[in-house]
Each structure stands twice: as structure tokens, then as C-alpha cells.
Design a protein around this motif. Sequence first.
Motif, short mmCIF file in Angstrom:
data_model
loop_
_atom_site.label_atom_id
_atom_site.label_comp_id
_atom_site.label_asym_id
_atom_site.label_seq_id
_atom_site.Cartn_x
_atom_site.Cartn_y
_atom_site.Cartn_z
N PHE A 24 -18.73 3.35 -12.08
CA PHE A 24 -18.12 4.06 -11.02
C PHE A 24 -18.34 3.56 -9.75
O PHE A 24 -17.52 3.11 -8.84
CB PHE A 24 -18.09 5.48 -11.08
CG PHE A 24 -17.49 6.36 -10.10
CD1 PHE A 24 -16.20 6.74 -10.27
CD2 PHE A 24 -18.01 6.98 -8.93
CE1 PHE A 24 -15.33 7.44 -9.30
CE2 PHE A 24 -17.45 7.45 -7.91
CZ PHE A 24 -16.04 7.76 -8.34
N VAL A 82 -15.29 1.67 -17.53
CA VAL A 82 -15.29 2.43 -16.45
C VAL A 82 -14.99 1.79 -15.27
O VAL A 82 -14.12 2.16 -14.15
CB VAL A 82 -16.66 3.35 -16.34
CG1 VAL A 82 -16.47 4.30 -14.95
CG2 VAL A 82 -16.78 4.56 -17.38
N THR A 86 -11.96 2.42 -12.51
CA THR A 86 -12.38 2.97 -11.15
C THR A 86 -11.71 1.98 -10.33
O THR A 86 -11.24 2.29 -9.28
CB THR A 86 -13.78 3.03 -10.87
OG1 THR A 86 -14.25 4.04 -12.18
CG2 THR A 86 -14.14 3.68 -9.71
N THR A 124 -10.94 7.30 -13.52
CA THR A 124 -12.18 7.31 -14.25
C THR A 124 -12.44 8.02 -15.30
O THR A 124 -12.87 7.74 -16.57
CB THR A 124 -13.42 7.56 -13.32
OG1 THR A 124 -13.43 6.64 -12.16
CG2 THR A 124 -14.75 7.26 -13.99
#
Length: 206
Positions: A24, A82, A86, A124
Motif C-alpha cells: 500500500f 496490493v 493501490t 486496495t
Amino acid sequence: LWDRILTTVLHTLGGFATGVSTGFLAGLYLGRNPYTASVFEPYIIGINTLPRIALVPLITLMFGFGSLSKIVNSWLIVFFVVFFNTFEGVKNVDRDVVNAARMLGASPGQITRSVFIPSAMAWTFASLTPAISFALIGVVVGEFLGGESGIGYLIISSLATLEAADMMVALIVLSVVGILLATVVRRVERYLLRWQPRYSQPSDAV
């Protein structure tokens, strides 16, 4: 069996947590810095194209046969899942909203917290359900090649001793663990994104 389940679940959660947090942050940073993203993009794509299972022996050599190598295996898979979600979430932020925030005097930090992070979170969280499954797969594969405990080790041990019943039990338990972990992630997603219309509908409150 319970000790093996606990070992696998702890390794999975460790890899999942580190993968989500680092993925992230990296996606948020590179999404906000297009020039830096263009520099690192070829390297990120190159690493992501490597088969994860091919890296397991290398990771085992680097981090040993203990818990750390299992967590790193899991982290390596979750990170990219992820990160890319993101990264795309940040790039697809409505520029009109960003410009409006700037006109109202918001600082870059305030724009990141109030505009980019909420927008990126939706992307996310869309990746978290498959990410927890991939985290579990990464741990089990690590237990196949260099484990001393865990569900993956139980599967390999059953194969070595030709114990089909033990192997089936391990596979069923692995499936149940995956379902439970995915259910927990979905409930957390529903709670943290409850401000979105799709989660505020009465039909989704069950």
C-alpha cells in the motif's frame, strides 16, 4: 494438527500484514510520483514476472528453514497484488477533486490523507480477498520445500509415507482455513468501507 494449523495461520497473517502495508505504501508513493514510478516500473514488472515458486529455494537459502522464510514467501506474493491495485487507485483519482482541494487551501499532505488514501483504499481492499489466499499459498509452498511444521509440511510428510487419509485431511483443513481467513478480510473490508454506498445498503448489512 492444531499446532500445524496455528503455525501456518501465523505465518500467513505475518506475510499478509507486511505485504499489505508495504504494498500500500509503495503504491501510494509511486502513484503520487510519476517520475519515480517510471524509473522503477521496469524493475517492478521484471520481478513480478518471475514465478514465485522459482524464488522459494532462493528465499530458503537466504532466510533459512524457519518462520522468516515462510513469511517472506507470503510477503513477496501479497506485496505485488496490493501494490498494483493501490498504484492504479492513486492514478485514477478524480483530478477535479484534487484541484478543488487545492483551491480550498489543502496542503499536499492533507490532499494525500483526504483524497488519495480514501480513493486508493477502495482499490486496495478489492485485492485483499485474493491476497489472503495467495498469502496462504506462499506459506504452504514454503512449507513444502523447507518446512518443519505447518499444513504444507503435513501434506509432504503424508506423501512421503503414502498416507492418503492424512493428506486429504490436510487439504480439507487448508481449504477451511482459506475460507475463514477470506471471510474475516471481507468483514473488515465491509466495516472500513462502510461509508461507500455499496456497503451502506440494507441488503449488505447481513
